[in-house]
Design a protein around this motif. Structure first.
Motif, PDB file in Angstrom:
ATOM      1  N   THR A  48       0.736  -1.121   0.181  1.00 29.94           N
ATOM      2  CA  THR A  48      -0.089   0.138   0.026  1.00 29.94           C
ATOM      3  C   THR A  48       0.815   1.211  -0.161  1.00 29.94           C
ATOM      4  O   THR A  48       0.527   2.392  -0.584  1.00 29.94           O
ATOM      5  N   LEU A  49       1.912   1.261   0.640  1.00 29.00           N
ATOM      6  CA  LEU A  49       2.994   2.392   0.490  1.00 29.00           C
ATOM      7  C   LEU A  49       3.532   2.561  -0.808  1.00 29.00           C
ATOM      8  O   LEU A  49       3.580   3.664  -1.502  1.00 29.00           O
ATOM      9  N   ALA A  50       3.648   1.438  -1.369  1.00 31.94           N
ATOM     10  CA  ALA A  50       4.074   1.623  -3.072  1.00 31.94           C
ATOM     11  C   ALA A  50       2.954   2.278  -3.866  1.00 31.94           C
ATOM     12  O   ALA A  50       3.495   2.921  -4.549  1.00 31.94           O
ATOM     13  N   GLY A  51       1.824   1.711  -3.543  1.00 34.86           N
ATOM     14  CA  GLY A  51       0.632   2.363  -4.211  1.00 34.86           C
ATOM     15  C   GLY A  51       0.507   3.888  -3.959  1.00 34.86           C
ATOM     16  O   GLY A  51      -0.083   4.392  -4.778  1.00 34.86           O
ATOM     17  N   HIS A  52       0.701   4.110  -2.772  1.00 34.36           N
ATOM     18  CA  HIS A  52       0.712   5.507  -2.203  1.00 34.36           C
ATOM     19  C   HIS A  52       1.567   6.500  -3.069  1.00 34.36           C
ATOM     20  O   HIS A  52       1.169   7.427  -3.252  1.00 34.36           O
ATOM     21  N   LEU A  53       3.010   5.769  -3.071  1.00 34.24           N
ATOM     22  CA  LEU A  53       3.918   6.601  -3.817  1.00 34.24           C
ATOM     23  C   LEU A  53       3.419   6.999  -5.301  1.00 34.24           C
ATOM     24  O   LEU A  53       3.496   7.938  -5.945  1.00 34.24           O
ATOM     25  N   VAL A  54       2.976   5.929  -5.935  1.00 39.01           N
ATOM     26  CA  VAL A  54       2.496   5.910  -7.325  1.00 39.01           C
ATOM     27  C   VAL A  54       1.335   7.126  -7.376  1.00 39.01           C
ATOM     28  O   VAL A  54       1.331   8.069  -8.370  1.00 39.01           O
ATOM     29  N   ALA A  55       0.425   7.104  -6.500  1.00 35.95           N
ATOM     30  CA  ALA A  55      -0.628   7.965  -6.501  1.00 35.95           C
ATOM     31  C   ALA A  55      -0.364   9.446  -6.161  1.00 35.95           C
ATOM     32  O   ALA A  55      -0.932  10.298  -6.726  1.00 35.95           O
ATOM     33  N   THR A  56       0.675   9.642  -5.446  1.00 31.58           N
ATOM     34  CA  THR A  56       1.245  11.005  -5.166  1.00 31.58           C
ATOM     35  C   THR A  56       1.656  11.705  -6.447  1.00 31.58           C
ATOM     36  O   THR A  56       1.355  12.765  -6.591  1.00 31.58           O
ATOM     37  N   VAL A  57       2.213  10.849  -7.291  1.00 34.04           N
ATOM     38  CA  VAL A  57       2.609  11.501  -8.513  1.00 34.04           C
ATOM     39  C   VAL A  57       1.407  11.626  -9.389  1.00 34.04           C
ATOM     40  O   VAL A  57       1.497  12.936  -9.859  1.00 34.04           O
ATOM     41  N   ALA A  58       0.412  10.928  -9.394  1.00 30.86           N
ATOM     42  CA  ALA A  58      -0.776  11.360 -10.095  1.00 30.86           C
ATOM     43  C   ALA A  58      -1.443  12.476  -9.568  1.00 30.86           C
ATOM     44  O   ALA A  58      -2.128  13.261 -10.581  1.00 30.86           O
ATOM     45  N   ARG A  59      -1.262  12.733  -8.306  1.00 28.30           N
ATOM     46  CA  ARG A  59      -2.029  13.740  -7.732  1.00 28.30           C
ATOM     47  C   ARG A  59      -1.197  15.158  -8.054  1.00 28.30           C
ATOM     48  O   ARG A  59      -1.815  15.971  -8.111  1.00 28.30           O
ATOM     49  N   LEU A  60       0.186  15.173  -8.156  1.00 26.06           N
ATOM     50  CA  LEU A  60       0.831  16.182  -8.476  1.00 26.06           C
ATOM     51  C   LEU A  60       0.464  16.547  -9.830  1.00 26.06           C
ATOM     52  O   LEU A  60       0.405  17.854 -10.264  1.00 26.06           O
ATOM     53  N   ILE A  61       0.192  15.685 -10.678  1.00 27.12           N
ATOM     54  CA  ILE A  61      -0.149  16.021 -12.116  1.00 27.12           C
ATOM     55  C   ILE A  61      -1.461  16.415 -12.070  1.00 27.12           C
ATOM     56  O   ILE A  61      -1.944  17.513 -12.869  1.00 27.12           O
ATOM     57  N   ALA A  62      -2.590  15.972 -11.320  1.00 25.72           N
ATOM     58  CA  ALA A  62      -3.615  16.759 -11.130  1.00 25.72           C
ATOM     59  C   ALA A  62      -3.746  18.278 -10.646  1.00 25.72           C
ATOM     60  O   ALA A  62      -4.265  18.903 -11.121  1.00 25.72           O
ATOM     61  N   ILE A  63      -2.832  18.431  -9.893  1.00 18.17           N
ATOM     62  CA  ILE A  63      -2.680  19.771  -9.334  1.00 18.17           C
ATOM     63  C   ILE A  63      -2.288  20.784 -10.540  1.00 18.17           C
ATOM     64  O   ILE A  63      -2.766  21.941 -10.663  1.00 18.17           O
ATOM     65  N   ALA A  64      -1.136  20.336 -11.276  1.00 16.54           N
ATOM     66  CA  ALA A  64      -0.799  21.091 -12.407  1.00 16.54           C
ATOM     67  C   ALA A  64      -2.016  21.326 -13.295  1.00 16.54           C
ATOM     68  O   ALA A  64      -2.069  22.480 -13.945  1.00 16.54           O
ATOM     69  N   GLU A  65      -2.559  20.299 -13.817  1.00 16.92           N
ATOM     70  CA  GLU A  65      -3.517  20.215 -14.748  1.00 16.92           C
ATOM     71  C   GLU A  65      -5.045  20.939 -14.277  1.00 16.92           C
ATOM     72  O   GLU A  65      -5.674  21.488 -14.996  1.00 16.92           O
ATOM     73  N   LEU A  66      -5.315  20.559 -13.009  1.00 13.20           N
ATOM     74  CA  LEU A  66      -6.744  20.922 -12.611  1.00 13.20           C
ATOM     75  C   LEU A  66      -6.874  21.843 -11.560  1.00 13.20           C
ATOM     76  O   LEU A  66      -7.670  22.360 -11.063  1.00 13.20           O
ATOM     77  N   GLY A  67      -5.448  22.193 -10.990  1.00 10.09           N
ATOM     78  CA  GLY A  67      -5.540  23.193  -9.770  1.00 10.09           C
ATOM     79  C   GLY A  67      -5.661  22.382  -8.483  1.00 10.09           C
ATOM     80  O   GLY A  67      -5.809  22.959  -7.378  1.00 10.09           O
ATOM     81  N   SER A  68      -5.961  21.195  -8.450  1.00  9.84           N
ATOM     82  CA  SER A  68      -6.164  20.450  -6.937  1.00  9.84           C
ATOM     83  C   SER A  68      -5.888  18.743  -7.448  1.00  9.84           C
ATOM     84  O   SER A  68      -6.108  18.429  -8.356  1.00  9.84           O
TER      85      SER A  68
END
Length: 197
Positions: A48-68
């Motif tokens: 689950t930690l490895a999955g969370h690390l993957v998810a944090t990158v996806a969330r940073l992309i969403a911040i750039a593209e969607l602002g959140s």
């Protein structure tokens, strides 16, 4: 030069992507039989930690593209290095425009400029990278020059007196005399090294 000036003059993207390269190496070395092992972050086992690390990158992309990051779960079923590396590649493109660093965004800890979001997610990579390294018996030593700006930004954002209920970091843990810079950052975030190093 004070802490605020240091973090304003350092491009957080360099720190983030260097941290991501280190985490990629850690993820690539995780063995299947290690996925159910505990980690210093109580809410995660290695999988689950490895999955969370993957998810944090996806969330940073969403911040750039969607602002959140709200459209992306903080947890991902994908926990492999290929998924992580693919998203890091996409994150480079998403954050390539310098203007994104000053654009207002919303992150779990409030409304901030984009650069603060990148700092926060660099911190996520380093802290959870430490968790992953010690849980899987890998080296948790990284260059002090990589940790230092993240640590300085973290101390500015969340000083010791700000550790109140609801803040997702525990009380500061005293570091071992021979602790490296990343272990000290983990201790500052409330993680204990006892039993891990």
């Amino acid at each position: 030069m004070n802490t605020i000036e240091t973090t304003q003059q350092t491009d957080p993207r360099e720190v983030y992507f260097t941290s991501a390269a280190w985490v990629s190496g850690l993820l690539g070395a995780v063995r299947a039989e290690q996925l159910d092992l505990p980690t210093p972050c109580d809410e995660f086992d290695v999988r689950t930690l490895a999955g969370h690390l993957v998810a944090t990158v996806a969330r940073l992309i969403a911040i750039a593209e969607l602002g959140s990051p709200d459209s992306v779960s903080p947890y991902s079923a994908d926990h492999d290095v290929a998924a992580f590396d693919r998203l890091v590649f996409e994150a480079r493109a998403a954050w390539a425009d310098d203007a994104r660093l000053d654009a207002p965004v919303v992150v779990p800890w409030g409304a901030v400029p984009g650069r603060s979001a990148v700092w926060g997610y660099a911190r996520e990579l380093l802290l959870h990278g430490w968790d992953l390294a010690v849980a899987t018996g890998q080296s948790a030593r990284v260059d002090a020059a990589l940790v230092h700006p993240v640590a300085e930004e973290f101390r500015t954002m969340l000083p010791a007196q700000a550790r109140v209920p609801g803040v997702p970091f525990g009380p500061i843990v005293e570091s071992r005399p021979d602790a490296g810079p990343l272990e000290r950052l983990a201790n500052f975030s409330g993680r204990s090294s006892e039993g891990w190093v």
